[in-house]
Scaffold this motif. Sequence first.
Motif, PDB file in Angstrom:
ATOM      1  N   THR A  50       1.203  -1.339  -0.301  1.00 56.01           N
ATOM      2  CA  THR A  50      -0.373   0.307  -0.014  1.00 56.01           C
ATOM      3  C   THR A  50       1.136   0.843  -0.133  1.00 56.01           C
ATOM      4  O   THR A  50       0.332   2.586   0.556  1.00 56.01           O
ATOM      5  CB  THR A  50      -0.797   0.154   1.006  1.00 56.01           C
ATOM      6  OG1 THR A  50       0.185  -0.204   2.324  1.00 56.01           O
ATOM      7  CG2 THR A  50      -1.787  -1.207   1.374  1.00 56.01           C
ATOM      8  N   GLY A  51       2.503   1.032  -0.524  1.00 54.47           N
ATOM      9  CA  GLY A  51       2.862   2.177  -0.916  1.00 54.47           C
ATOM     10  C   GLY A  51       2.190   2.819  -1.213  1.00 54.47           C
ATOM     11  O   GLY A  51       1.594   3.066  -2.258  1.00 54.47           O
ATOM     12  N   PRO A  52       2.798   4.387  -1.780  1.00 51.12           N
ATOM     13  CA  PRO A  52       2.929   5.358  -2.742  1.00 51.12           C
ATOM     14  C   PRO A  52       2.364   5.316  -4.207  1.00 51.12           C
ATOM     15  O   PRO A  52       1.839   6.180  -4.867  1.00 51.12           O
ATOM     16  CB  PRO A  52       3.568   6.502  -2.457  1.00 51.12           C
ATOM     17  CG  PRO A  52       5.134   5.570  -1.623  1.00 51.12           C
ATOM     18  CD  PRO A  52       4.486   4.740  -0.890  1.00 51.12           C
ATOM     19  N   GLN A  53       3.544   3.895  -4.703  1.00 45.84           N
ATOM     20  CA  GLN A  53       3.536   4.291  -5.973  1.00 45.84           C
ATOM     21  C   GLN A  53       2.128   3.094  -6.583  1.00 45.84           C
ATOM     22  O   GLN A  53       1.583   3.218  -7.532  1.00 45.84           O
ATOM     23  CB  GLN A  53       4.184   3.084  -6.417  1.00 45.84           C
ATOM     24  CG  GLN A  53       4.055   1.958  -5.410  1.00 45.84           C
ATOM     25  CD  GLN A  53       5.274   1.330  -3.960  1.00 45.84           C
ATOM     26  OE1 GLN A  53       5.307   2.835  -3.952  1.00 45.84           O
ATOM     27  NE2 GLN A  53       5.696   0.533  -3.979  1.00 45.84           N
ATOM     28  N   TYR A  54       1.396   3.476  -5.725  1.00 46.66           N
ATOM     29  CA  TYR A  54       0.143   2.142  -5.906  1.00 46.66           C
ATOM     30  C   TYR A  54      -1.456   3.472  -5.943  1.00 46.66           C
ATOM     31  O   TYR A  54      -2.341   3.203  -6.137  1.00 46.66           O
ATOM     32  CB  TYR A  54      -0.368   1.452  -5.083  1.00 46.66           C
ATOM     33  CG  TYR A  54       0.627   0.349  -4.736  1.00 46.66           C
ATOM     34  CD1 TYR A  54       1.026  -0.801  -6.478  1.00 46.66           C
ATOM     35  CD2 TYR A  54       1.455  -0.414  -3.991  1.00 46.66           C
ATOM     36  CE1 TYR A  54       1.746  -1.615  -6.133  1.00 46.66           C
ATOM     37  CE2 TYR A  54       2.336  -1.632  -3.764  1.00 46.66           C
ATOM     38  CZ  TYR A  54       2.292  -1.659  -5.046  1.00 46.66           C
ATOM     39  OH  TYR A  54       3.639  -3.165  -4.826  1.00 46.66           O
TER      40      TYR A  54
END
Length: 874
Positions: A50-54
């Motif tokens: 659920t990191g920012p790249q998603y």
Amino acid sequence: MFFRLLLFALVTEKFCAEVNPVMCRYPLGMHDGTIRDDDITASSQWYESTGPQYARLQREEGDGAWCPAGLLQPQDVQFLQIDLHRLFFITLIGTQGRHARATGKEFARAYRIDYSRNGERWLTWKDHQGKQVIQGNVDAYDIALKDLRPPIIARYVRVIPVTELPMTVCMRVELYGCIWADGLSSYNIPDGETIAAPGYPIVYLNDSTYDGFVEKRYLYGGLGQLTDGILGLDDFTQSHQYQVWPGYDYVGWRNESTGTGYIEMEFQFDQPRNFTTMKVHCNNMFSKGVKIFQRVECQFKPRLISEWEPESVGVDTVLDDKNPSARFVTIPLNQRVGKAILCHFIFADNWMMISEISFQSEMDMVNPTVITLPPTKAETTQMLPNHTTERETDTTSPFTISRPVEKIDESSTSILIGCLVAIILLLLLIIQLILWKQYIQKRLKKSPRRILEEDASAHLSFYSYSIANNQTQIIQSNPTYERVFPLDLEYQEPTMPPRKLPELSQSAEDSACSGDYAEPDLTQSTPHQGFQNNVPHYAETDIVNLQGVTGNNMYAVPALTIDSLNKKDITVAEFPRQQLQLKEKLGEGQFGEVHLCEAEGLQLFLELPSSDVSGPPALVAVKMLRSNVTKAARNDFLKEIKIMSRLADPNIIRLLGVCILDDPLCMITEYMENGDLNQFLSQREMHSQFTLANNIPSVSCKNLLHMSTQIASGMRYLASLNFVHRDLASRNCLVGNNFTIKIADFGMSRNLYSGDYYRIQGRAVLPIRWMAWESILLGKFTTASDVWAFGVTLWEMFTLCKEQPYSLLPDEQVIENTGEFFRNQGRQIYLPQPPPCPNPLFHLMLKCWNRDIKDRPNFESIHHFLVEQLNSSV
């Protein structure tokens, strides 16, 4: 594809100076991946999945969204940060929750936005009422689109979810906007003032959205209402905005409070720039003591740490006590270079009110900006249509704004890396262009009608949207049409699109390919089949395109005409070169220069009646070909001399003599005492008792009709020879005494009019605002397309050349508007009727802009109509 995007970036950086916020709604790259993963960071994340790249709108990678760690508390500040790598004008934001293929249910019910232009100073966005919190999503999947009013100008954006109760929050995001292209990074001005009169509401003329610093009622280091894209109304107490105070759209000052009689404004830019013009939108409600400024003086600073250059640019304006309409005032800045501009706007009355300031400039080519990234794929291929709530809808208010350009990282390492990357990209681009040109030349020799799709077209695709149950759904549609750009520096070799344009009816196709006009279909080369009245039709002959000093031909000439000239012994007298005295360089181009000269003894040379050897030298225009040009350019120059020697009409500039015995080759043409029509009219007002009483230069409707009739007569003559001018405009008409007009061909060579041409670096140079739709989309230049340009020229004249055609639309939207003419679904935008223009003249303009070629009038009928109008005028 990459090279086309890089080429588009170069064009956008150098030539685009105005952005329409209503159309500035391109997705900036979260969804399509143009914004890279390492450009998206966050204060925390729940899990790696659920990191920012998603946090990409309508994407389902990972666990479906960005989720900050733990339960979000009301006092927490967790943020998703996006680095756009350059300044953008951001007008819209879209958000989603975490759906994760029906397994997620987290979303942000509210959020706020922080932004920064340099990564150091962060600002919080507020709406017109000062509210910071934006209402977000109501479920985990649907997209919530929110207009940002006022818009944001930033490189870095942080989306900060807000909650009133502890809860889990997840988000997906997309930003919408466009590049901030003109490089203005801040302006410093005195704060606006307040008008308080008994019996009237208080009018607040302060810069309420300014995001810089305020000290002792002086604003510095930021941007605000002068760059928000909103043009103030004629009545400064009214506004486009909903629920704002009187005077909101303007920043205003009172003469008495300054003590100097002027307002000082300083403008700072991202880098040194070559400035062409400054446009200032002012109120002119003179009944309330408000007028445009009477004079402006500007100084330039090449670097922020240097001193102001002593030589300033000063311009007087023509004051107007008759028309209270708000208007743009265009200030020529004479190609001065600077990184900062200091301007004094001198009062003409008690109050001065300004709603918008924009600059037209090019990057200083001595120290060009390093372009580290191509423009986003979304920027060149996708656009989100205007989305408004019922309350915010505004279909009548005009918008313009000037802007954005990349801000170079201050880190010297970043600059070095950027330079290396840019040099490599430019070298690859040059190699690619050379290979393209060689390949296309070979292909054109074999099949002149064919052209490679990847070389000639820029695909357009748009987002369409629908609103159901107060939720907006975004659907990407297929490209609706393709824009075709010629591959050479000339207008020549227009080609058919790589695939058939959609929705083209047979009647329209016939209209574009046949009709009453002799049409130079440059995509074909058919055998000579005969003559009409001993004049070959373009459609039946090869076409020769003569390259003038600009590198662009002005006339398309039948090859048979050239052949006949080569067979005849046509001579033009050699004028003594030593009798030419240079006075002023009018312009220059790829192959040479155009000079204004004094020619001694010209009357005697021409053997004119009553020649006086002692008479004053005559003014002439001299086209000079550079001595180091190619053999082909020299041959074209000599062919142009032969063609010009055959043109004999009182409304066409005449060839007077040549200097071709040695280099540089020169042709000497007439030059009219009052210069070109554009400058002549822009320095005048419509004739009235006021202009008469105040000795203000003016013209009457009858004067304009007289000049229009002469232009139509000259074009009628060219059409009779099957000549297609292809650049008819006020800049290419010269004015003599008693409002006499002669059509010329060297307007393109003048730097003054560089903004009238759509330039693709190393490619075409096109006057798209004067061009018919079939010329832009199909590459067809005909007498009928000259008729279209005549209609635009007529429109220029009745606006007194105070503004450019389609001045509120940037070049890209002008091209897109031609697609609407092509599709003919009633969505095309026409130029409006100028206030002093009689209805019959405007109806003539509309006929000239008829979508079908066969329905446009020819120059014979246009001339006849104008003569009747002139004879019936009082």
